[in-house]
Design an enzyme around this catalytic site. Structure first.
Site, PDB file in Angstrom:
ATOM      1  N   PRO A   1       0.815  -1.211   0.000  1.00  0.00           N
ATOM      2  CA  PRO A   1       0.000   0.000   0.000  1.00  0.00           C
ATOM      3  C   PRO A   1       0.857   1.272   0.000  1.00  0.00           C
ATOM      4  O   PRO A   1       1.785   1.401   0.793  1.00  0.00           O
ATOM      5  CB  PRO A   1      -0.803  -0.105   1.302  1.00  0.00           C
ATOM      6  N   GLU A   2       0.551   2.169  -0.923  1.00  0.00           N
ATOM      7  CA  GLU A   2       1.206   3.465  -0.982  1.00  0.00           C
ATOM      8  C   GLU A   2       0.130   4.524  -0.741  1.00  0.00           C
ATOM      9  O   GLU A   2      -0.988   4.191  -0.359  1.00  0.00           O
ATOM     10  CB  GLU A   2       1.902   3.641  -2.339  1.00  0.00           C
TER      11      GLU A   2
ATOM     12  N   ARG B   1       2.176 -10.699   6.451  1.00  0.00           N
ATOM     13  CA  ARG B   1       3.592 -10.585   6.814  1.00  0.00           C
ATOM     14  C   ARG B   1       3.833 -10.104   8.248  1.00  0.00           C
ATOM     15  O   ARG B   1       4.968 -10.081   8.722  1.00  0.00           O
ATOM     16  CB  ARG B   1       4.287  -9.611   5.851  1.00  0.00           C
TER      17      ARG B   1
END
Ligand code: ZN
Length: 278
Positions: A11-12, A118
């Protein structure tokens, strides 16, 4: 088969802004009534203090700065949610519940599941939201981000322009995908030293950064990796990518196959014809 995870695809700014827009109408003015931590590593700092400061408080604002989502609490403190590589915020409990690391509950019954394969995402209390935002670097969609401020940040730097764009102190929220897209739109090779750009190139880059981010927000972000909206839907920004994750595909401008070069250990996609290193 386990999907291959790329560093890019995380995600940016556009992805976090899409999540912010989806959550704002649900959370604004509601009280945080529960914070269930299922993986202690998700809380940065003192979890007990986070509870004391945040539980029972109303959400005064749902903010974003760079890639950071913030819930501003009445009284001035805040909670920052950082999704890192594979974090997502879901309104319904996902099927693979072992990936849920925390559950936030609100007074209107809304529940947010912080899901994260993660396990690198974080939740933290912010005592001074203004000071925290200042540390995050310039917000590219704000009025404070100008061609002059970008030129000042790039001036004299010998690092590749791609690496400069990934420096969050220079521009907050631009990551691997949107840096590649912005460099393509500006016609700049990712390895050009940042300080070598002349003013016309800086101007093109500034326009490209904003255009690429705004276009991606309009398409609700790019679901290259695990990103999805809080309702589980995927974004479609990746459908209109020109170069990012397009190795071997024809350049949309000239037809030359898109190439990939490593810049500071990050795979960088570019058109060898439209983005010459000279
Ligand atoms: Zn091209």
């Amino acid at each position: 088969m386990t999907p291959v995870l790329h560093l890019s695809g995380m995600p940016e700014l556009p992805e976090v802004e899409t999540i912010r827009r989806a959550l704002e109408p649900l959370l604004l003015g509601e009280r945080l009534t529960g914070l269930e931590v299922l993986d202690a590593r998700i809380v940065q700092g003192d979890a007990a203090q986070l509870r004391v400061e945040a539980l029972g408080r109303r959400i005064a604002e749902v903010m974003r700065r760079g890639k950071h989502l913030m819930l501003l609490l009445e009284g001035g403190k805040g909670i920052v949610l950082h999704l890192r590589m594979t974090g997502s915020l879901l309104l319904n409990e996902p099927e693979r519940s072992p990936r849920v690391r925390a559950i936030l509950s609100f007074s209107n019954g809304t529940q947010l599941f912080f899901n994260d394969m993660r396990r690198l995402g974080t939740i933290a209390l912010i005592n001074d939201v203004e000071a925290y935002c200042l540390r995050l670097g310039p917000e590219p969609l704000s009025e404070g981000f100008t061609t002059d401020s970008l030129a000042r940040c790039l001036a004299g730097r010998r690092i590749p322009v791609k690496a400069a764009l990934l420096d969050q102190h220079l521009v907050a929220g631009v990551g691997n995908m949107y840096a590649d897209e912005a460099l393509f739109q500006a016609g700049l090779h990712p390895l050009i030293p940042a300080g070598d750009l002349h003013s016309g190139q800086v101007q093109r880059l500034w326009i490209a950064i904003r255009a690429v981010l705004e276009r991606a927000i309009a398409s609700q972000g790019a679901s290259i990796n695990t990103y999805c909206l809080p309702n589980g839907q995927k974004g479609s920004a990746h459908d209109s990518f020109s170069v990012a994750h397009k190795k071997g595909d024809p350049c949309p401008a000239c037809g030359t196959p898109i190439d990939r070069v490593m810049v500071r250990k990050r795979g960088s996609y570019y058109c060898p014809e439209c983005q010459r290193h000279s």
